[in-house]
Design a protein around this motif. Structure first.
Motif, PDB file in Angstrom:
ATOM      1  N   TRP A  75     -68.553 -51.395-118.208  1.00  0.00           N
ATOM      2  CA  TRP A  75     -67.557 -52.070-117.381  1.00  0.00           C
ATOM      3  C   TRP A  75     -66.500 -51.073-116.913  1.00  0.00           C
ATOM      4  CZ3 TRP A  75     -62.320 -53.219-118.803  1.00  0.00           C
ATOM      5  CH2 TRP A  75     -61.646 -54.040-117.879  1.00  0.00           C
ATOM      6  N   GLY A  76     -65.998 -50.234-117.821  1.00  0.00           N
ATOM      7  CA  GLY A  76     -65.010 -49.223-117.463  1.00  0.00           C
ATOM      8  C   GLY A  76     -65.552 -48.220-116.462  1.00  0.00           C
ATOM      9  N   SER A  77     -66.830 -47.867-116.604  1.00  0.00           N
ATOM     10  CA  SER A  77     -67.452 -46.938-115.653  1.00  0.00           C
ATOM     11  C   SER A  77     -67.541 -47.560-114.265  1.00  0.00           C
ATOM     12  CB  SER A  77     -68.849 -46.535-116.147  1.00  0.00           C
ATOM     13  OG  SER A  77     -68.748 -45.792-117.343  1.00  0.00           O
ATOM     14  N   ALA A  78     -67.834 -48.861-114.199  1.00  0.00           N
ATOM     15  CA  ALA A  78     -67.883 -49.540-112.904  1.00  0.00           C
ATOM     16  C   ALA A  78     -66.504 -49.579-112.254  1.00  0.00           C
ATOM     17  CB  ALA A  78     -68.434 -50.957-113.083  1.00  0.00           C
ATOM     18  N   ILE A  79     -65.474 -49.806-113.057  1.00  0.00           N
ATOM     19  CA  ILE A  79     -64.095 -49.808-112.532  1.00  0.00           C
ATOM     20  C   ILE A  79     -63.733 -48.422-111.998  1.00  0.00           C
ATOM     21  CG2 ILE A  79     -61.669 -49.932-113.230  1.00  0.00           C
ATOM     22  CD1 ILE A  79     -62.428 -52.236-115.052  1.00  0.00           C
ATOM     23  N   ALA A  80     -64.107 -47.375-112.742  1.00  0.00           N
ATOM     24  CA  ALA A  80     -63.803 -46.007-112.303  1.00  0.00           C
ATOM     25  C   ALA A  80     -64.538 -45.677-111.017  1.00  0.00           C
ATOM     26  CB  ALA A  80     -64.163 -45.009-113.403  1.00  0.00           C
ATOM     27  N   ALA A  81     -65.782 -46.124-110.890  1.00  0.00           N
ATOM     28  CA  ALA A  81     -66.554 -45.875-109.663  1.00  0.00           C
ATOM     29  C   ALA A  81     -65.887 -46.546-108.475  1.00  0.00           C
ATOM     30  CB  ALA A  81     -67.988 -46.372-109.835  1.00  0.00           C
ATOM     31  N   GLU A  82     -65.407 -47.761-108.686  1.00  0.00           N
ATOM     32  CA  GLU A  82     -64.725 -48.472-107.606  1.00  0.00           C
ATOM     33  C   GLU A  82     -63.415 -47.778-107.242  1.00  0.00           C
ATOM     34  OE1 GLU A  82     -62.759 -52.841-106.931  1.00  0.00           O
ATOM     35  OE2 GLU A  82     -64.594 -52.705-108.117  1.00  0.00           O
ATOM     36  N   ALA A  83     -62.664 -47.325-108.248  1.00  0.00           N
ATOM     37  CA  ALA A  83     -61.380 -46.662-108.001  1.00  0.00           C
ATOM     38  C   ALA A  83     -61.549 -45.332-107.291  1.00  0.00           C
ATOM     39  CB  ALA A  83     -60.633 -46.462-109.317  1.00  0.00           C
ATOM     40  N   SER A  84     -62.607 -44.594-107.631  1.00  0.00           N
ATOM     41  CA  SER A  84     -62.807 -43.272-107.032  1.00  0.00           C
ATOM     42  C   SER A  84     -63.567 -43.336-105.715  1.00  0.00           C
ATOM     43  CB  SER A  84     -63.550 -42.349-108.008  1.00  0.00           C
ATOM     44  OG  SER A  84     -64.883 -42.798-108.198  1.00  0.00           O
ATOM     45  N   GLY A  85     -64.246 -44.437-105.477  1.00  0.00           N
ATOM     46  CA  GLY A  85     -65.013 -44.568-104.240  1.00  0.00           C
ATOM     47  C   GLY A  85     -66.299 -43.761-104.222  1.00  0.00           C
ATOM     48  N   ARG A  86     -66.757 -43.338-105.411  1.00  0.00           N
ATOM     49  CA  ARG A  86     -68.018 -42.600-105.485  1.00  0.00           C
ATOM     50  C   ARG A  86     -68.670 -42.844-106.841  1.00  0.00           C
ATOM     51  NH1 ARG A  86     -66.170 -36.290-105.926  1.00  0.00           N
ATOM     52  NH2 ARG A  86     -64.187 -36.667-106.924  1.00  0.00           N
TER      53      ARG A  86
END
Length: 198
Positions: free
Chosen positions: A22-33
């Motif tokens: 879940w945290g990895s998905a949030i980070a992907a969304e925040a970074s846009g990649r």
């Protein structure tokens, strides 16, 4: 048979892994990649990526496999049948602290979070929070989590898991440090000189 503290350790491991993804998905969304870089790993980093996956799989599925095939329990010199109560309670405590440390460190990375290492895919340098005390607090927490599971459910797969994890982490950290030195230069050098690796 797995005692209550063994099931508690497995629940902590499962809960941590759910939060990790879940945290990895949030980070992907925040970074846009994409932040999941294991698929692009090469050489020793590919082996480290395999080692991470194998370590968590051994820790979680190993005890369950031992339940399905009792002959494996009988052949396992470490299997305690839940009789090591104090060791089990200590294991659950260590696993819980490890899970909290690992997840807190992951979330404090924000958009800089990456799973794996690839040249040119580093984020901004994070030096606050737990990263003031260790350059790799996520790995420290994950190692504690796996060690706690091994104490709570002593068995060949759970004992192999933290050993394999530590090898994988040490391997990946060497590549991460090289990539960070190349991408961030003097800023990373200053940080590395003032904060221990582990």
């Amino acid at each position: 048979m797995i005692a209550g503290f063994g099931w508690a350790a497995l629940a902590l491991l499962f809960g941590y892994l759910a939060l990790f993804f879940w945290g990895s998905a949030i980070a992907a969304e925040a970074s846009g990649r994409p932040v999941w870089l294991f698929g692009r790993a090469t050489g020793r980093d590919r082996w480290a990526a395999f080692g991470f996956r194998a370590a968590f799989s051994l820790a979680f599925f190993g005890p369950l496999l031992w339940l399905v095939w009792p002959v494996l329990q009988m052949a396992d010199p470490f299997w305690t049948e839940g009789t090591a109560v104090v060791l089990g309670m200590i294991g659950v405590f260590i696993a819980g602290v490890g899970a909290m440390v690992a997840f807190a460190a992951q979330m404090s990375m924000g958009a800089s979070w990456r799973v794996g290492v690839v040249d040119g895919e580093t984020g901004d340098l994070v030096t606050g929070g737990l990263y003031r005390f260790s350059r790799n607090p996520t790995f420290v927490g994950q190692a504690a989590l796996l060690a706690g599971v091994a104490l709570a459910i002593p068995a060949v797969p759970t004992i192999l898991a933290p050993l394999l994890f530590l090898w994988s982490a040490a391997t990946q950290v060497r590549s991460e440090e090289a990539a960070l030195r190349q991408a961030l230069g003097a800023d990373y050098e200053r940080y590395a000189a003032s904060v221990p690796r582990w």
